[in-house]
Design a protein around this motif. Sequence first.
Motif, mmCIF file in Angstrom:
data_model
loop_
_atom_site.group_PDB
_atom_site.id
_atom_site.type_symbol
_atom_site.label_atom_id
_atom_site.label_comp_id
_atom_site.label_asym_id
_atom_site.label_seq_id
_atom_site.Cartn_x
_atom_site.Cartn_y
_atom_site.Cartn_z
ATOM 1 N N VAL A 26 0.852 -1.194 0.000
ATOM 2 C CA VAL A 26 0.000 0.000 0.000
ATOM 3 C C VAL A 26 0.882 1.236 0.000
ATOM 4 O O VAL A 26 1.751 1.382 0.867
ATOM 5 C CB VAL A 26 -0.939 0.018 1.224
ATOM 6 N N LEU A 27 0.651 2.123 -0.963
ATOM 7 C CA LEU A 27 1.385 3.390 -1.042
ATOM 8 C C LEU A 27 0.367 4.519 -1.157
ATOM 9 O O LEU A 27 -0.401 4.592 -2.127
ATOM 10 C CB LEU A 27 2.318 3.400 -2.246
ATOM 11 N N SER A 28 0.351 5.407 -0.159
ATOM 12 C CA SER A 28 -0.585 6.534 -0.164
ATOM 13 C C SER A 28 0.193 7.839 -0.190
ATOM 14 O O SER A 28 0.860 8.196 0.782
ATOM 15 C CB SER A 28 -1.493 6.487 1.070
ATOM 16 N N LEU A 29 0.090 8.565 -1.309
ATOM 17 C CA LEU A 29 0.765 9.843 -1.499
ATOM 18 C C LEU A 29 -0.236 10.965 -1.777
ATOM 19 O O LEU A 29 0.123 11.998 -2.336
ATOM 20 C CB LEU A 29 1.763 9.740 -2.659
ATOM 21 N N SER A 30 -1.469 10.762 -1.402
ATOM 22 C CA SER A 30 -2.515 11.754 -1.668
ATOM 23 C C SER A 30 -2.250 13.052 -0.911
ATOM 24 O O SER A 30 -1.569 13.070 0.111
ATOM 25 C CB SER A 30 -3.885 11.198 -1.266
ATOM 26 N N GLN A 31 -2.799 14.145 -1.444
ATOM 27 C CA GLN A 31 -2.738 15.469 -0.823
ATOM 28 C C GLN A 31 -1.302 15.935 -0.575
ATOM 29 O O GLN A 31 -0.935 16.343 0.532
ATOM 30 C CB GLN A 31 -3.526 15.475 0.492
ATOM 31 N N ASN A 32 -0.499 15.858 -1.617
ATOM 32 C CA ASN A 32 0.851 16.404 -1.590
ATOM 33 C C ASN A 32 1.003 17.371 -2.758
ATOM 34 O O ASN A 32 0.019 17.938 -3.229
ATOM 35 C CB ASN A 32 1.883 15.280 -1.613
ATOM 36 N N ARG A 33 2.233 17.551 -3.242
ATOM 37 C CA ARG A 33 2.471 18.507 -4.325
ATOM 38 C C ARG A 33 3.141 17.829 -5.521
ATOM 39 O O ARG A 33 4.007 18.395 -6.171
ATOM 40 C CB ARG A 33 3.331 19.674 -3.816
ATOM 41 N N LEU A 34 2.712 16.620 -5.817
ATOM 42 C CA LEU A 34 3.307 15.850 -6.905
ATOM 43 C C LEU A 34 2.764 16.311 -8.254
ATOM 44 O O LEU A 34 1.557 16.510 -8.426
ATOM 45 C CB LEU A 34 3.029 14.360 -6.717
ATOM 46 N N VAL A 35 3.663 16.453 -9.214
ATOM 47 C CA VAL A 35 3.293 16.851 -10.574
ATOM 48 C C VAL A 35 3.443 15.676 -11.539
ATOM 49 O O VAL A 35 2.663 15.523 -12.477
ATOM 50 C CB VAL A 35 4.146 18.044 -11.048
ATOM 51 N N THR A 36 4.446 14.841 -11.307
ATOM 52 C CA THR A 36 4.676 13.668 -12.163
ATOM 53 C C THR A 36 5.035 12.467 -11.309
ATOM 54 O O THR A 36 5.521 12.610 -10.181
ATOM 55 C CB THR A 36 5.819 13.918 -13.171
ATOM 56 N N LEU A 37 4.814 11.296 -11.868
ATOM 57 C CA LEU A 37 5.281 10.049 -11.265
ATOM 58 C C LEU A 37 6.323 9.448 -12.198
ATOM 59 O O LEU A 37 6.118 9.398 -13.417
ATOM 60 C CB LEU A 37 4.127 9.077 -11.069
ATOM 61 N N PRO A 38 7.452 8.959 -11.681
ATOM 62 C CA PRO A 38 8.543 8.471 -12.525
ATOM 63 C C PRO A 38 8.286 7.053 -13.039
ATOM 64 O O PRO A 38 7.442 6.330 -12.492
ATOM 65 C CB PRO A 38 9.749 8.501 -11.584
ATOM 66 N N PRO A 39 9.031 6.631 -14.053
ATOM 67 C CA PRO A 39 8.913 5.259 -14.558
ATOM 68 C C PRO A 39 9.226 4.204 -13.502
ATOM 69 O O PRO A 39 8.723 3.081 -13.580
ATOM 70 C CB PRO A 39 9.934 5.219 -15.697
ATOM 71 N N SER A 40 10.045 4.572 -12.507
ATOM 72 C CA SER A 40 10.429 3.601 -11.478
ATOM 73 C C SER A 40 9.248 3.147 -10.631
ATOM 74 O O SER A 40 9.372 2.182 -9.867
ATOM 75 C CB SER A 40 11.524 4.193 -10.581
ATOM 76 N N LEU A 41 8.092 3.814 -10.769
ATOM 77 C CA LEU A 41 6.895 3.338 -10.078
ATOM 78 C C LEU A 41 6.594 1.899 -10.475
ATOM 79 O O LEU A 41 6.096 1.108 -9.668
ATOM 80 C CB LEU A 41 5.709 4.240 -10.422
ATOM 81 N N GLY A 42 6.906 1.566 -11.712
ATOM 82 C CA GLY A 42 6.632 0.218 -12.207
ATOM 83 C C GLY A 42 7.450 -0.868 -11.546
ATOM 84 O O GLY A 42 7.149 -2.060 -11.695
#
Length: 452
Positions: free
Chosen positions: A280-296
């Motif tokens: 489980v990864l929860s990053l809601s309500q932050n200031r993220l603009v992009t997610l990197p390829p390493s998410l995969g």
Amino acid sequence: MEPSVGSLAGLMVWRASWEAQPGQKAAIQRGILGPRTLRGKDVGGNRGRSRGGDGGLPICRGDKSSVPLARSSRGETDMESSPPTITVHVKFAGRTIPVVVSASAPTAELKLLLQPLTNVLPRGQRLICKGKVLAEAASLSSMQVGDGSKVMLIASEGLHQGDGPITKNSSGTAASAKRTSNVKENHTQKQEIVSKSRAERWKITGVIALSDSSLKAVPEEVWDCGFSVRVLDVCNNSIEAIPQKIAALKSLNKLLVTANDISDEGICWEGLSCVQALIVLSLSQNRLVTLPPSLGSLTFLRELRIANNMLSNLPVEIGLLKQLEILIANNNRITLLPSSIGDCESLIEVNLSSNLLAELPEAFGNLQNLKTLIIRNNGLNSLPSTLFKKCWRLTTLDLHGTGITNDILRQQLEGWEEFDERRRQKYQKQLDFRVGSSGVFDEGADDSDRRS
């Protein structure tokens, strides 16, 4: 020097003889002469007037006035061939929005132009000019809307894409909704004192609960717990970074970082990629603009929560998350989804509401385990053709506030009847057991005639 009488007479004779030339018409057609005649009046019937600035060649007349004879016929042809445009000033939410549109365009076209400028869907817009509501199919010119006209836009509640209508004071991003009311605003840094006994409890229980602790950084003692940590909860703080040291938590299953101040640069994805046990990864309500390829690389991830950020897209590598079951990405600025999302074959629940999506990829039909799809308040006008046919477990669908109405669903999509039967059975079970139902059946989309 004043011209002599003889020279003036000569010019008059030359003019008379030239007008008698049979090739005059051909010269005009070739662009040597402009559209005005040489017989003392122009096409509009103005006799003996001079129009300065036309760039024409003056000819001496008996009254010593002159008119332009030649101009660029190519330029005039281009102006005549292209439809005239007008600038309409649309008043909405305390702003005045200038919109350039063809004078012959229908009202529907003006609404489409206003959608990205206001976030209000076309069917949620009512345009009023000079006290009259502009008819959808009527041209602007027929409704007496001309250059400089002022038009008022009234929006229907709920019929919008993204986070809602763009207001005068809106920042245009999801950052304004970043915090929940329970976030503590404490400008004086409260130093976190970690006692030895608490650190030991963390290692024994495997749970580190530090939410609502006024933290600006994850305490160093957390990283010292290493393999013992299974859950790290630091929600509702002011944390700005997840450092490389996150790699020390090899056994971490849940990382909850909701409602902090984390930007793209604040996450060390290289370190996070080492946490292969993460579910489980929860990053809601932050200031993220992009997610990197390493998410995969987080291939064991089952739940990904990235709502209320400023994301404009999802990486193609999201398709590598074969075990992902829950994707919560509402209230971002997502305009396009990669077709690889169809490879997330374990997806059960997807929430993409309040984004800027204009379409869903056809690969959505590959999500055969999908049960819940929430995509309200987007700019959608259609769904993947195989959605109802292939997603045979789908029982919950929310299309409110989109361009897709109940009539469109019933008439155009194959498999609708089977889907409708499944969701009605689910609704009946909720009634029987009195669980999660208000007693009113939700059709899942708006009716076609919904207006403000």
